[in-house]
Design an enzyme around this catalytic site. Structure first.
Site: not given
Ligand code: NAP
Length: 272
Positions: A47, A105
């Site tokens: 990241y 990862h």
């Molecule tokens: N291990 C892996 O391979 C892997 C892969 C992908 C992700 N990850 C981790 O998982 C975390 C989360 O996954 P993700 O970011 O892909 O998807 P997510 O958490 O499902 O969705 C994030 C999105 O949802 C929005 N959001 C957050 N809270 C909200 C709410 N209460 N109401 C409406 N919208 C909301 C955020 O907007 P705002 O930010 O504008 O609030 C952002 O656009 C990542 O940040 C990362 O740390 C790990």
């Protein structure tokens, strides 16, 4: 907040995802989350924001010992010296002597998984990682890690949300005392299209995101790391812990489509 304890892990079930935040925006988001009560932050070498998370860890008034930090090593760095360098660089960026959880990862078809796990175990034994685990491992790979290699795998971080079935993986992980951390727990905004989920949310005076999060966090051995840059979203997500879902709600969520996989890079191996 509930915590998951297994194989050296002691992890609050709700955390803050930080990808793709960087710089001051990332530091500010982590500071805001810590002020709201979050005690679990998810970052990764890939990241490019470990230093931004580290800046928040230094600036916050919350003691480092009270915060769970997960980081992850990218597959290009699975060789012993490269993984050690990645973790040491990450620790210096995080301004910490240890990470609470260090994950492989992604497995790639050319990855030496037993070799990478052996290095991960050494780093845990040296105290640089309190617990170790994997990410994006299917059941077969998790079985290899746990049963053939015998590594003390505390966690598998995978995509998991109300629109994706992970029942096989969960059953195996639970049987082995492996926590499952749900990434993309809000399905990256795809939940809002489903009228039946909206009806559950309306019934509780909540949002679909809150319902979907609480559904995950009610499951034994499951943590979730929604990414939210805005303090308002962080607050909404934290407040999901207060919801009480019933059997009717769970039946409505069970009836949603379960084949929505959002993260599927070209190198990903079979999912089941
Ligand atoms: N291990 C892996 O391979 C892997 C892969 C992908 C992700 N990850 C981790 O998982 C975390 C989360 O996954 P993700 O970011 O892909 O998807 P997510 O958490 O499902 O969705 C994030 C999105 O949802 C929005 N959001 C957050 N809270 C909200 C709410 N209460 N109401 C409406 N919208 C909301 C955020 O907007 P705002 O930010 O504008 O609030 C952002 O656009 C990542 O940040 C990362 O740390 C790990």
């Amino acid at each position: 907040m509930q915590r998951i304890t297994t194989h050296g892990l002691n992890m609050p079930t709700l955390g803050l995802g930080t990808w793709p935040m960087k710089g001051a925006a990332c530091t500010d988001a982590v500071l805001s989350a810590l002020a709201l009560g979050y005690r679990h932050i998810d970052t990764a070498q890939m990241y490019g924001n470990e230093a931004d998370v580290g800046a928040a860890l230094v600036q916050t008034g919350v003691a480092r010992a009270d915060i769970h930090v997960t980081s992850k090593v990218w597959p290009d760095h699975f060789a012993p010296d490269a993984m050690r360098r990645a973790l040491e660089t990450g620790l210096s960026a995080l301004r910490s002597d240890y990470v609470d959880l260090y994950l492989l990862h992604w497995p790639r078809p050319d990855s030496d998984i037993p070799g990478a796990l052996a290095t991960l175990v050494r780093l845990k034994e040296e105290g640089l990682a309190r617990a170790i685990g994997v990410s994006n491992f299917n059941v077969a790979l998790l079985r290899l890690a746990v049963e053939q290699v015998g590594a003390p795998i505390a966690c598998n971080q995978v995509e998991y949300h109300a629109l994706l079935d992970q029942s096989n993986l969960l059953a195996y992980a639970r049987a082995q005392g492996v926590a499952v951390t749900a990434y993309a727990p809000l399905a990256r905004g795809a939940l809002g299209k489903h009228a039946s989920l909206q009806r559950v949310a309306d019934k509780h005076g909540a949002t679909v995101e809150q319902v979907a999060l609480k559904w995950l966090l009610d499951q034994e051995g499951v943590a979730a790391i929604p990414k939210a840059a805005r303090a308002e979203s962080q607050r909404t997500n934290f407040a999901a812990l207060e919801l009480t879902l019933d059997d009717e709600d769970r039946a409505a969520i069970a009836a949603l489509p379960k084949d929505v996989r959002l993260v599927k890079p070209g190198w990903a191996m079979a999912w089941d």
